[in-house]
Design a protein around this motif. Structure first.
Motif, short mmCIF file in Angstrom:
data_model
loop_
_atom_site.label_atom_id
_atom_site.label_comp_id
_atom_site.label_asym_id
_atom_site.label_seq_id
_atom_site.Cartn_x
_atom_site.Cartn_y
_atom_site.Cartn_z
N ALA A 93 0.83 -1.20 0.00
CA ALA A 93 0.00 0.00 0.00
C ALA A 93 0.87 1.26 0.00
O ALA A 93 0.59 2.21 -0.72
CB ALA A 93 -0.94 -0.01 1.20
N ALA A 94 1.95 1.22 0.75
CA ALA A 94 2.86 2.37 0.80
C ALA A 94 3.57 2.58 -0.53
O ALA A 94 3.91 3.70 -0.89
CB ALA A 94 3.89 2.18 1.91
N GLY A 95 3.75 1.50 -1.28
CA GLY A 95 4.45 1.58 -2.56
C GLY A 95 3.50 1.74 -3.74
O GLY A 95 3.90 1.54 -4.88
N GLY A 96 2.26 2.08 -3.48
CA GLY A 96 1.31 2.28 -4.57
C GLY A 96 0.90 0.98 -5.23
O GLY A 96 0.69 0.92 -6.42
N ALA A 97 0.77 -0.09 -4.46
CA ALA A 97 0.34 -1.42 -4.92
C ALA A 97 1.40 -2.13 -5.75
O ALA A 97 1.16 -3.21 -6.27
CB ALA A 97 -0.99 -1.37 -5.66
N LEU A 98 2.57 -1.54 -5.88
CA LEU A 98 3.68 -2.22 -6.54
C LEU A 98 4.79 -2.41 -5.53
O LEU A 98 5.00 -1.57 -4.66
CB LEU A 98 4.19 -1.42 -7.73
CG LEU A 98 3.29 -1.45 -8.96
CD1 LEU A 98 3.83 -0.53 -10.03
CD2 LEU A 98 3.15 -2.86 -9.50
N PRO A 99 5.51 -3.52 -5.62
CA PRO A 99 6.55 -3.78 -4.63
C PRO A 99 7.71 -2.81 -4.73
O PRO A 99 8.01 -2.29 -5.79
CB PRO A 99 6.99 -5.21 -4.95
CG PRO A 99 6.62 -5.40 -6.37
CD PRO A 99 5.41 -4.56 -6.61
N THR A 100 8.32 -2.60 -3.59
CA THR A 100 9.52 -1.78 -3.53
C THR A 100 10.68 -2.67 -3.11
O THR A 100 10.48 -3.81 -2.68
CB THR A 100 9.34 -0.66 -2.48
OG1 THR A 100 9.16 -1.29 -1.20
CG2 THR A 100 8.14 0.23 -2.81
N PHE A 101 11.87 -2.13 -3.21
CA PHE A 101 13.03 -2.90 -2.77
C PHE A 101 12.98 -3.10 -1.26
O PHE A 101 13.48 -4.10 -0.74
CB PHE A 101 14.33 -2.26 -3.24
CG PHE A 101 14.55 -2.46 -4.71
CD1 PHE A 101 14.94 -3.71 -5.20
CD2 PHE A 101 14.32 -1.45 -5.62
CE1 PHE A 101 15.12 -3.93 -6.56
CE2 PHE A 101 14.49 -1.65 -6.98
CZ PHE A 101 14.89 -2.89 -7.45
N GLU A 102 12.34 -2.18 -0.54
CA GLU A 102 12.15 -2.36 0.90
C GLU A 102 11.32 -3.62 1.16
O GLU A 102 11.63 -4.43 2.03
CB GLU A 102 11.44 -1.15 1.51
CG GLU A 102 11.17 -1.29 3.00
CD GLU A 102 10.36 -0.14 3.57
OE1 GLU A 102 10.14 -0.16 4.79
OE2 GLU A 102 9.94 0.76 2.82
N LEU A 103 10.27 -3.81 0.37
CA LEU A 103 9.43 -5.00 0.49
C LEU A 103 10.24 -6.26 0.18
O LEU A 103 10.17 -7.25 0.91
CB LEU A 103 8.22 -4.92 -0.44
CG LEU A 103 7.39 -6.19 -0.56
CD1 LEU A 103 6.77 -6.58 0.77
CD2 LEU A 103 6.32 -6.03 -1.62
N LEU A 104 11.01 -6.22 -0.87
CA LEU A 104 11.81 -7.39 -1.25
C LEU A 104 12.81 -7.75 -0.16
O LEU A 104 12.96 -8.93 0.18
CB LEU A 104 12.54 -7.13 -2.56
CG LEU A 104 11.71 -7.34 -3.80
CD1 LEU A 104 12.45 -6.83 -5.02
CD2 LEU A 104 11.36 -8.80 -3.98
#
Length: 139
Positions: A93-104
């Motif tokens: 949600a924080a990344g606009g519904a697309l994954p970020t490197f933080e998520l990875l």
């Protein structure tokens, strides 16, 4: 280049679970590769959707086996699975519904810790139960 290199150190000794874990690692690495290569948002989104779906299937299979074997740490394990799911959805949600490197990085680190600790304990439990049933009775 990959984000998460699988090694036998992550094996818990349960073939189905180990296979699913390897599948999760492959998908995390596919997502990392897609993002590093600058693939389209739709390609990245498709990969994350596959990863999330597979993760849920894996969690359900793991917990089903825990219930079947009366694993005493099922509730704790279930909470860990729920917490991961909630955090991933929060990061998405924080990344606009697309994954970020933080998520990875979060996913990779979480999987390493979770497999190496909680899942390994579950594997030890199951193997101990199986070995106990294979032991001949004491005379």
């Amino acid at each position: 280049m990959i984000l998460f290199e699988w090694s036998s150190d992550y094996e818990v000794g349960l073939p189905e679970v180990d296979s699913q874990h390897r599948g999760l690692v492959v998908m995390v690495n596919e997502l990392y590769t897609a993002m590093k290569a600058g693939q389209s948002d739709s390609a990245v989104k498709t990969t994350i959707e596959r990863l999330l779906s597979y993760t849920q299937e894996h969690f359900e299979a793991e917990e089903r086996e825990m219930r079947r074997s009366n694993y005493p740490e099922l509730a704790k394990h279930h909470r860990a699975h729920q917490q991961l799911t909630a955090r991933v959805l929060e990061l998405l949600a924080a990344g606009g519904a697309l994954p970020t490197f933080e998520l990875l990085n979060f996913l990779s680190d979480w999987l390493k810790r979770h497999i190496g600790h909680m899942d390994r304990e579950f594997g030890d439990f199951i193997r101990a139960r199986r070995n106990a049933t294979l032991q001949p009775p004491l005379l």
